[in-house]
Design a protein around this motif. Structure first.
Motif, PDB file in Angstrom:
ATOM      1  N   ILE A  32      71.148  68.264 113.132  1.00  0.00           N
ATOM      2  CA  ILE A  32      71.561  68.098 114.527  1.00  0.00           C
ATOM      3  C   ILE A  32      70.503  68.760 115.418  1.00  0.00           C
ATOM      4  O   ILE A  32      70.123  69.908 115.183  1.00  0.00           O
ATOM      5  CB  ILE A  32      72.923  68.769 114.792  1.00  0.00           C
ATOM      6  N   LEU A  33      70.027  68.027 116.402  1.00  0.00           N
ATOM      7  CA  LEU A  33      69.145  68.611 117.406  1.00  0.00           C
ATOM      8  C   LEU A  33      69.999  69.020 118.599  1.00  0.00           C
ATOM      9  O   LEU A  33      70.584  68.171 119.273  1.00  0.00           O
ATOM     10  CB  LEU A  33      68.082  67.609 117.848  1.00  0.00           C
ATOM     11  N   ALA A  34      70.116  70.320 118.818  1.00  0.00           N
ATOM     12  CA  ALA A  34      70.949  70.853 119.897  1.00  0.00           C
ATOM     13  C   ALA A  34      70.066  71.290 121.053  1.00  0.00           C
ATOM     14  O   ALA A  34      69.151  72.095 120.880  1.00  0.00           O
ATOM     15  CB  ALA A  34      71.780  72.027 119.393  1.00  0.00           C
ATOM     16  N   LYS A  56      74.057  67.634 123.477  1.00  0.00           N
ATOM     17  CA  LYS A  56      73.641  68.203 124.759  1.00  0.00           C
ATOM     18  C   LYS A  56      74.852  68.345 125.661  1.00  0.00           C
ATOM     19  O   LYS A  56      75.715  67.459 125.701  1.00  0.00           O
ATOM     20  CB  LYS A  56      72.605  67.286 125.430  1.00  0.00           C
ATOM     21  N   ALA A  57      74.946  69.458 126.377  1.00  0.00           N
ATOM     22  CA  ALA A  57      75.995  69.597 127.395  1.00  0.00           C
ATOM     23  C   ALA A  57      75.646  68.703 128.575  1.00  0.00           C
ATOM     24  O   ALA A  57      74.472  68.413 128.842  1.00  0.00           O
ATOM     25  CB  ALA A  57      76.110  71.054 127.844  1.00  0.00           C
ATOM     26  N   THR A  58      76.661  68.225 129.271  1.00  0.00           N
ATOM     27  CA  THR A  58      76.415  67.393 130.436  1.00  0.00           C
ATOM     28  C   THR A  58      77.315  67.843 131.568  1.00  0.00           C
ATOM     29  O   THR A  58      78.294  68.563 131.367  1.00  0.00           O
ATOM     30  CB  THR A  58      76.659  65.900 130.123  1.00  0.00           C
ATOM     31  N   LEU A  67      67.829  74.191 116.942  1.00  0.00           N
ATOM     32  CA  LEU A  67      68.231  74.624 118.282  1.00  0.00           C
ATOM     33  C   LEU A  67      66.997  74.761 119.158  1.00  0.00           C
ATOM     34  O   LEU A  67      66.086  75.536 118.867  1.00  0.00           O
ATOM     35  CB  LEU A  67      68.975  75.958 118.190  1.00  0.00           C
ATOM     36  N   VAL A  68      66.983  73.984 120.246  1.00  0.00           N
ATOM     37  CA  VAL A  68      65.835  73.982 121.150  1.00  0.00           C
ATOM     38  C   VAL A  68      66.241  74.573 122.492  1.00  0.00           C
ATOM     39  O   VAL A  68      67.196  74.112 123.123  1.00  0.00           O
ATOM     40  CB  VAL A  68      65.300  72.555 121.361  1.00  0.00           C
ATOM     41  N   LEU A  69      65.534  75.592 122.909  1.00  0.00           N
ATOM     42  CA  LEU A  69      65.737  76.164 124.235  1.00  0.00           C
ATOM     43  C   LEU A  69      64.662  75.611 125.163  1.00  0.00           C
ATOM     44  O   LEU A  69      63.460  75.770 124.917  1.00  0.00           O
ATOM     45  CB  LEU A  69      65.642  77.689 124.188  1.00  0.00           C
ATOM     46  N   PHE A  70      65.102  74.941 126.224  1.00  0.00           N
ATOM     47  CA  PHE A  70      64.170  74.483 127.243  1.00  0.00           C
ATOM     48  C   PHE A  70      64.084  75.549 128.312  1.00  0.00           C
ATOM     49  O   PHE A  70      65.006  75.741 129.092  1.00  0.00           O
ATOM     50  CB  PHE A  70      64.598  73.120 127.787  1.00  0.00           C
TER      51      PHE A  70
END
Length: 312
Positions: free
Chosen positions: A7-9, A114-116, A37-40
């Motif tokens: 899962i790419l979160a 992704k949260a929306t 887990l990716v932090l932008f």
């Protein structure tokens, strides 16, 4: 690297990070997969101007990257405490949508989570918002997190259009329903199919007022349209093994009816398909997903044809 699915979160600090982590943990455990887990992080473009070559600017950028890496690792530790295998990364590229798609290509996940949040009319109209971009072109299923928690034995609403309006391929409906059935099997959910259609009664009343003395047989046409839609819906349900009691055909506009139906069922997950549309035709027509997603009260899963799926 593990052969388990990933899962790419997408972790955004200004978009419900705790809610996202909670859902990612639930998904990883439910589907037995690992997490990237990716932090932008905040844009560091201000450090890349004429000042960019200075030692001070370079030191600030290194400190910023280090702080962001520590932060994403703190979030990852919360998942690891739940025995979830987690990789992390920090990206500062802009625009965000392009950076996410590049990460999808690099990581090869089987789902993006992704949260929306609510999008303005302007964002929907000019179609530059990250969520819209991902809905159009993300090559893997896209799970938007909205609710705080997922109920036990959740109701899963699958929105279909078996009449294939707006050039939508028939295979997409089967993809939506098969996805709903597969997810329901894993999380012990209860699938409901819903299809909306335009009620010609209101249109016909206005038309008859406009074109007097010619009277259109609106009731007859409406009954025929309703029957044709129902026949196509029932066939889709039968083909995909959905109980007839869980099949719903409702008159009205999809952007009004679908969110109301999801609320009435206290749905835990809403599944729908998305099509890529470009140019003037796309700008005029738009897609059901883009008109509806803002108003759906629960998590939403967007599927497209030909995707590799986490549940396959």
């Amino acid at each position: 690297m593990s052969d388990r699915k990933t899962i790419l979160a997408i972790l955004e600090l200004d978009s419900e990070p705790n809610r996202l982590l909670k859902r990612v943990a639930w998904l990883a455990n439910s589907f037995d997969c690992r997490v990237h887990l990716v932090l932008f992080a905040p844009d560091d473009g201000a450090l890349l101007g004429g000042f960019a070559l200075s030692n001070e600017a370079d030191a600030i950028r290194r400190e910023l990257h280090s702080a962001q890496e520590s932060l994403v690792d703190e979030f990852a530790q919360r998942l690891r405490a739940d025995n979830i295998d987690v990789d992390t990364s920090v990206l500062m590229q802009r625009p965000l949508g392009d950076a996410i798609l590049e990460t999808v290509s690099a990581v090869s996940p089987t789902m993006v989570v992704k949260a929306t949040q609510h999008h303005s009319v302007a964002e929907r109209r000019i179609m530059v918002d990250t969520d819209w971009q991902l809905m159009r072109v993300c090559p893997v299923p896209l799970w938007f997190v909205k609710a705080d928690s997922m109920p036990e034995n959740p109701v899963i609403v699958a929105a279909v259009d078996p009449t294939h309006a707006h050039d939508k391929p028939a295979a997409l409906d089967h993809e939506i329903v098969n996805t709903a059935n597969a997810v329901a099997k894993i999380i012990d959910g209860d699938v409901h199919l819903v299809h909306t259609y335009e009620n010609l009664g209101k249109i016909g009343t206005a038309a008859n007022r406009t074109f007097v003395p010619v009277t259109l047989p609106i009731d007859e046409i409406d009954a025929r349209v309703r029957a044709e839609h129902r026949a196509a819906l029932d066939k889709l349900a039968a083909d995909c093994g959905v109980d007839s009691e869980h099949v719903h055909q409702l008159p009205g506009r999809s952007n009004e009816i679908l969110p109301a139906f999801a609320r009435s069922k206290d749905a835990g997950l809403f599944i729908m398909g998305a099509l890529a549309r470009w140019g003037l035709k796309r700008a005029i027509i738009g897609s059901t997903a883009e008109r509806v997603i803002d108003h759906i009260p629960c998590d939403t899963l967007i599927v497209r044809l030909g995707e590799q799926q986490l549940w396959s």
